[in-house]
Design an enzyme around this catalytic site. Sequence first.
Site, PDB file in Angstrom:
ATOM      1  N   ASP A 101       0.887  -1.174   0.093  1.00 10.04           N
ATOM      2  CA  ASP A 101       0.013   0.080  -0.034  1.00 10.04           C
ATOM      3  C   ASP A 101       0.882   1.257  -0.046  1.00 10.04           C
ATOM      4  O   ASP A 101       1.285   1.671  -1.080  1.00 10.04           O
ATOM      5  CB  ASP A 101      -0.855  -0.162   1.099  1.00 10.04           C
ATOM      6  CG  ASP A 101      -1.655   0.783   1.374  1.00 10.04           C
ATOM      7  OD1 ASP A 101      -2.001   1.621   0.573  1.00 10.04           O
ATOM      8  OD2 ASP A 101      -2.306   1.081   2.387  1.00 10.04           O
ATOM      9  N   ARG A 163     -10.401 -12.831   6.754  1.00  8.05           N
ATOM     10  CA  ARG A 163      -9.192 -13.437   6.229  1.00  8.05           C
ATOM     11  C   ARG A 163      -9.839 -14.751   5.320  1.00  8.05           C
ATOM     12  O   ARG A 163      -9.039 -15.049   4.189  1.00  8.05           O
ATOM     13  CB  ARG A 163      -8.296 -13.742   7.119  1.00  8.05           C
ATOM     14  CG  ARG A 163      -7.455 -12.572   7.823  1.00  8.05           C
ATOM     15  CD  ARG A 163      -6.413 -13.295   8.515  1.00  8.05           C
ATOM     16  NE  ARG A 163      -5.967 -12.330   9.678  1.00  8.05           N
ATOM     17  CZ  ARG A 163      -5.113 -11.308   9.443  1.00  8.05           C
ATOM     18  NH1 ARG A 163      -4.707 -10.903   8.254  1.00  8.05           N
ATOM     19  NH2 ARG A 163      -4.823 -10.254  10.260  1.00  8.05           N
TER      20      ARG A 163
HETATM   21  P1  IMP Z   1       1.929  -0.861   3.692  1.00  7.60           P
HETATM   22  O1  IMP Z   1       3.300  -0.614   4.713  1.00  7.60           O
HETATM   23  O2  IMP Z   1       1.145   0.740   3.627  1.00  7.60           O
HETATM   24  O3  IMP Z   1       2.724  -0.910   2.236  1.00  7.60           O
HETATM   25  O4  IMP Z   1       1.057  -1.636   4.276  1.00  7.60           O
HETATM   26  C1  IMP Z   1       1.228  -3.041   3.909  1.00  7.60           C
HETATM   27  C2  IMP Z   1       0.129  -3.819   4.764  1.00  7.60           C
HETATM   28  O5  IMP Z   1      -0.833  -3.141   5.286  1.00  7.60           O
HETATM   29  C3  IMP Z   1      -0.390  -5.073   4.472  1.00  7.60           C
HETATM   30  O6  IMP Z   1       0.419  -6.234   4.515  1.00  7.60           O
HETATM   31  C4  IMP Z   1      -1.601  -5.299   5.088  1.00  7.60           C
HETATM   32  O7  IMP Z   1      -1.523  -5.812   6.224  1.00  7.60           O
HETATM   33  C5  IMP Z   1      -2.070  -3.803   5.228  1.00  7.60           C
HETATM   34  N1  IMP Z   1      -3.199  -3.292   4.116  1.00  7.60           N
HETATM   35  C6  IMP Z   1      -2.855  -2.169   3.567  1.00  7.60           C
HETATM   36  N2  IMP Z   1      -3.813  -2.257   2.601  1.00  7.60           N
HETATM   37  C7  IMP Z   1      -4.810  -2.835   2.936  1.00  7.60           C
HETATM   38  C8  IMP Z   1      -6.129  -3.177   2.735  1.00  7.60           C
HETATM   39  O8  IMP Z   1      -6.666  -2.377   1.705  1.00  7.60           O
HETATM   40  N3  IMP Z   1      -6.791  -4.254   3.300  1.00  7.60           N
HETATM   41  C9  IMP Z   1      -6.334  -5.001   4.425  1.00  7.60           C
HETATM   42  N4  IMP Z   1      -5.006  -4.793   4.686  1.00  7.60           N
HETATM   43  C10 IMP Z   1      -4.324  -3.750   4.196  1.00  7.60           C
END
Ligand code: IMP
Length: 176
Positions: A101, A163
Amino acid sequence: MHKNLSEILLTREQIEKRIKEIASEITRDYEEKDIFLIGILKGCFVFLSDLVKNIKLDTNIDFMMVSSYEGRQSSGIVRILLDLRQSIEGKDVILVEDIVDTGLTINYLLKTLKTRKPKSIEVCTLLNKPSCRKVNVTLKYVGFDIPNKFVVGYGLDYNEYYRNLPYIGVLKDEVI
Ligand code: IMP
Protein backbone atom coordinates in the site's frame (compact mmCIF):
# COMPACT_ATOMS: atom_id res chain seq x y z
CA MET A 1 -21.06 -12.24 -1.19
CA HIS A 2 -20.54 -11.31 2.48
CA LYS A 3 -23.16 -8.78 3.68
CA ASN A 4 -20.51 -6.24 4.79
CA LEU A 5 -19.02 -5.93 1.31
CA SER A 6 -20.02 -3.46 -1.39
CA GLU A 7 -18.44 -5.41 -4.26
CA ILE A 8 -16.24 -8.33 -5.18
CA LEU A 9 -13.09 -6.97 -6.78
CA LEU A 10 -11.41 -10.27 -7.65
CA THR A 11 -13.04 -13.67 -7.79
CA ARG A 12 -11.50 -16.87 -6.53
CA GLU A 13 -11.07 -18.06 -10.14
CA GLN A 14 -9.25 -14.87 -11.20
CA ILE A 15 -6.95 -15.06 -8.19
CA GLU A 16 -6.14 -18.76 -8.61
CA LYS A 17 -5.36 -18.31 -12.30
CA ARG A 18 -3.03 -15.37 -11.61
CA ILE A 19 -1.25 -17.19 -8.77
CA LYS A 20 -0.48 -20.09 -11.13
CA GLU A 21 1.00 -17.61 -13.61
CA ILE A 22 3.21 -16.02 -10.93
CA ALA A 23 4.36 -19.45 -9.71
CA SER A 24 5.35 -20.36 -13.29
CA GLU A 25 7.29 -17.08 -13.63
CA ILE A 26 9.16 -17.77 -10.38
CA THR A 27 9.86 -21.36 -11.44
CA ARG A 28 11.28 -20.07 -14.73
CA ASP A 29 13.26 -17.14 -13.25
CA TYR A 30 14.95 -19.26 -10.58
CA GLU A 31 15.51 -22.38 -12.70
CA GLU A 32 17.88 -24.88 -11.01
CA LYS A 33 18.07 -22.72 -7.87
CA ASP A 34 16.86 -23.19 -4.32
CA ILE A 35 14.63 -20.39 -3.17
CA PHE A 36 13.90 -19.05 0.28
CA LEU A 37 10.38 -17.68 0.65
CA ILE A 38 9.58 -15.37 3.54
CA GLY A 39 5.87 -15.03 4.17
CA ILE A 40 4.83 -11.86 5.95
CA LEU A 41 2.15 -12.84 8.47
CA LYS A 42 -0.65 -12.84 8.84
CA GLY A 43 -1.97 -11.61 5.52
CA CYS A 44 0.22 -13.82 3.32
CA PHE A 45 -1.01 -17.20 4.49
CA VAL A 46 -3.70 -17.93 1.90
CA PHE A 47 -1.71 -16.50 -1.03
CA LEU A 48 1.51 -18.22 0.04
CA SER A 49 -0.15 -21.59 0.41
CA ASP A 50 -1.60 -21.41 -3.11
CA LEU A 51 1.66 -20.06 -4.51
CA VAL A 52 4.00 -22.71 -3.08
CA LYS A 53 1.86 -25.57 -4.35
CA ASN A 54 2.52 -24.33 -7.86
CA ILE A 55 6.26 -23.59 -7.61
CA LYS A 56 8.38 -26.38 -9.01
CA LEU A 57 11.68 -25.62 -7.26
CA ASP A 58 13.33 -26.67 -4.01
CA THR A 59 11.71 -24.20 -1.66
CA ASN A 60 12.47 -23.22 1.91
CA ILE A 61 9.70 -21.34 3.70
CA ASP A 62 9.90 -19.19 6.79
CA PHE A 63 7.76 -16.44 8.26
CA MET A 64 8.01 -13.01 9.78
CA MET A 65 5.29 -11.07 11.47
CA VAL A 66 5.31 -7.30 11.50
CA SER A 67 2.83 -4.76 12.61
CA SER A 68 2.32 -1.34 11.12
CA TYR A 69 -1.45 -1.11 11.09
CA GLU A 70 -4.13 -0.54 13.65
CA GLY A 71 -7.50 -0.70 11.91
CA ARG A 72 -7.27 1.02 8.54
CA GLN A 73 -4.43 3.50 8.77
CA SER A 74 -0.72 2.86 8.41
CA SER A 75 1.14 4.24 11.41
CA GLY A 76 4.37 4.30 9.41
CA ILE A 77 6.12 2.60 12.32
CA VAL A 78 7.04 -1.01 11.57
CA ARG A 79 7.72 -3.44 14.41
CA ILE A 80 9.04 -6.98 13.99
CA LEU A 81 6.81 -9.22 16.10
CA LEU A 82 8.24 -12.52 14.84
CA ASP A 83 11.63 -12.93 13.20
CA LEU A 84 13.15 -15.66 11.01
CA ARG A 85 14.61 -18.72 12.68
CA GLN A 86 17.08 -19.39 9.85
CA SER A 87 19.88 -17.42 8.29
CA ILE A 88 19.30 -16.00 4.80
CA GLU A 89 22.98 -15.36 4.09
CA GLY A 90 23.81 -16.33 0.51
CA LYS A 91 20.19 -17.32 -0.25
CA ASP A 92 17.88 -16.27 -3.07
CA VAL A 93 15.06 -14.73 -1.07
CA ILE A 94 11.54 -13.76 -2.10
CA LEU A 95 9.37 -11.79 0.32
CA VAL A 96 5.72 -12.77 -0.02
CA GLU A 97 3.18 -10.10 0.93
CA ASP A 98 -0.58 -9.87 0.70
CA ILE A 99 -0.66 -6.19 -0.31
CA VAL A 100 1.71 -3.27 -0.80
CA ASP A 101 0.00 0.00 0.00
CA THR A 102 2.23 2.88 1.21
CA GLY A 103 5.26 0.61 0.74
CA LEU A 104 6.53 1.45 4.24
CA THR A 105 6.35 -2.12 5.52
CA ILE A 106 8.11 -3.75 2.59
CA ASN A 107 10.68 -0.96 2.39
CA TYR A 108 11.57 -1.47 6.05
CA LEU A 109 11.77 -5.24 5.63
CA LEU A 110 13.95 -5.00 2.54
CA LYS A 111 16.36 -2.65 4.29
CA THR A 112 16.53 -4.84 7.39
CA LEU A 113 16.92 -8.14 5.52
CA LYS A 114 19.58 -6.82 3.12
CA THR A 115 21.88 -6.34 6.12
CA ARG A 116 21.73 -10.13 6.58
CA LYS A 117 23.50 -10.60 3.22
CA PRO A 118 21.12 -12.66 1.07
CA LYS A 119 22.43 -13.45 -2.42
CA SER A 120 19.33 -11.77 -3.85
CA ILE A 121 16.06 -10.45 -2.49
CA GLU A 122 12.84 -9.73 -4.39
CA VAL A 123 9.22 -9.00 -3.54
CA CYS A 124 6.12 -10.96 -4.56
CA THR A 125 2.78 -9.42 -3.62
CA LEU A 126 -0.75 -10.53 -4.43
CA LEU A 127 -2.10 -6.98 -4.49
CA ASN A 128 -0.59 -3.59 -5.17
CA LYS A 129 -2.14 -0.16 -4.58
CA PRO A 130 0.23 2.03 -6.63
CA SER A 131 -1.69 5.24 -5.94
CA CYS A 132 -0.98 4.99 -2.18
CA ARG A 133 2.79 4.77 -2.35
CA LYS A 134 4.84 6.89 0.08
CA VAL A 135 8.22 5.29 -0.66
CA ASN A 136 9.56 3.84 -3.86
CA VAL A 137 9.83 0.03 -3.82
CA THR A 138 10.59 -2.42 -6.61
CA LEU A 139 8.03 -5.21 -6.82
CA LYS A 140 9.18 -8.07 -9.05
CA TYR A 141 5.97 -10.13 -8.92
CA VAL A 142 2.56 -8.46 -8.61
CA GLY A 143 -0.73 -10.32 -8.79
CA PHE A 144 -3.04 -7.37 -9.37
CA ASP A 145 -2.86 -3.58 -9.28
CA ILE A 146 -5.98 -2.37 -7.48
CA PRO A 147 -7.54 1.04 -6.81
CA ASN A 148 -7.30 2.86 -3.48
CA LYS A 149 -10.06 0.96 -1.69
CA PHE A 150 -9.88 -0.99 1.55
CA VAL A 151 -10.11 -4.65 0.60
CA VAL A 152 -10.48 -7.87 2.58
CA GLY A 153 -10.46 -11.60 1.94
CA TYR A 154 -7.92 -14.14 0.73
CA GLY A 155 -5.87 -13.53 3.89
CA LEU A 156 -6.50 -9.79 4.18
CA ASP A 157 -8.37 -8.59 7.23
CA TYR A 158 -10.19 -5.72 8.80
CA ASN A 159 -9.62 -5.90 12.58
CA GLU A 160 -8.75 -9.62 12.16
CA TYR A 161 -11.97 -10.63 10.35
CA TYR A 162 -12.68 -11.63 6.73
CA ARG A 163 -9.34 -13.40 6.12
CA ASN A 164 -11.20 -16.59 5.22
CA LEU A 165 -13.23 -15.16 2.34
CA PRO A 166 -12.14 -16.99 -0.83
CA TYR A 167 -12.22 -13.77 -2.90
CA ILE A 168 -11.11 -10.12 -2.56
CA GLY A 169 -13.93 -7.73 -1.71
CA VAL A 170 -14.38 -4.07 -0.84
CA LEU A 171 -15.73 -3.31 2.63
CA LYS A 172 -18.79 -1.10 2.85
CA ASP A 173 -17.96 2.38 4.15
CA GLU A 174 -20.41 2.05 7.05
CA VAL A 175 -18.54 -1.01 8.36
CA ILE A 176 -15.26 0.88 8.68
P1 IMP B 1 2.04 -0.62 3.68
O1 IMP B 1 3.15 -0.57 4.69
O2 IMP B 1 1.21 0.64 3.73
O3 IMP B 1 2.48 -0.95 2.29
O4 IMP B 1 1.02 -1.69 4.20
C1 IMP B 1 1.14 -3.03 4.03
C2 IMP B 1 0.23 -3.76 5.00
O5 IMP B 1 -0.95 -3.00 5.32
C3 IMP B 1 -0.29 -5.02 4.38
O6 IMP B 1 0.56 -6.09 4.64
C4 IMP B 1 -1.65 -5.18 5.02
O7 IMP B 1 -1.53 -5.90 6.22
C5 IMP B 1 -2.12 -3.79 5.33
N1 IMP B 1 -3.06 -3.25 4.31
C6 IMP B 1 -2.85 -2.25 3.43
N2 IMP B 1 -3.92 -2.03 2.66
C7 IMP B 1 -4.85 -2.93 3.07
C8 IMP B 1 -6.20 -3.23 2.64
O8 IMP B 1 -6.77 -2.64 1.70
N3 IMP B 1 -6.82 -4.24 3.30
C9 IMP B 1 -6.24 -4.94 4.32
N4 IMP B 1 -5.00 -4.70 4.74
C10 IMP B 1 -4.30 -3.70 4.13
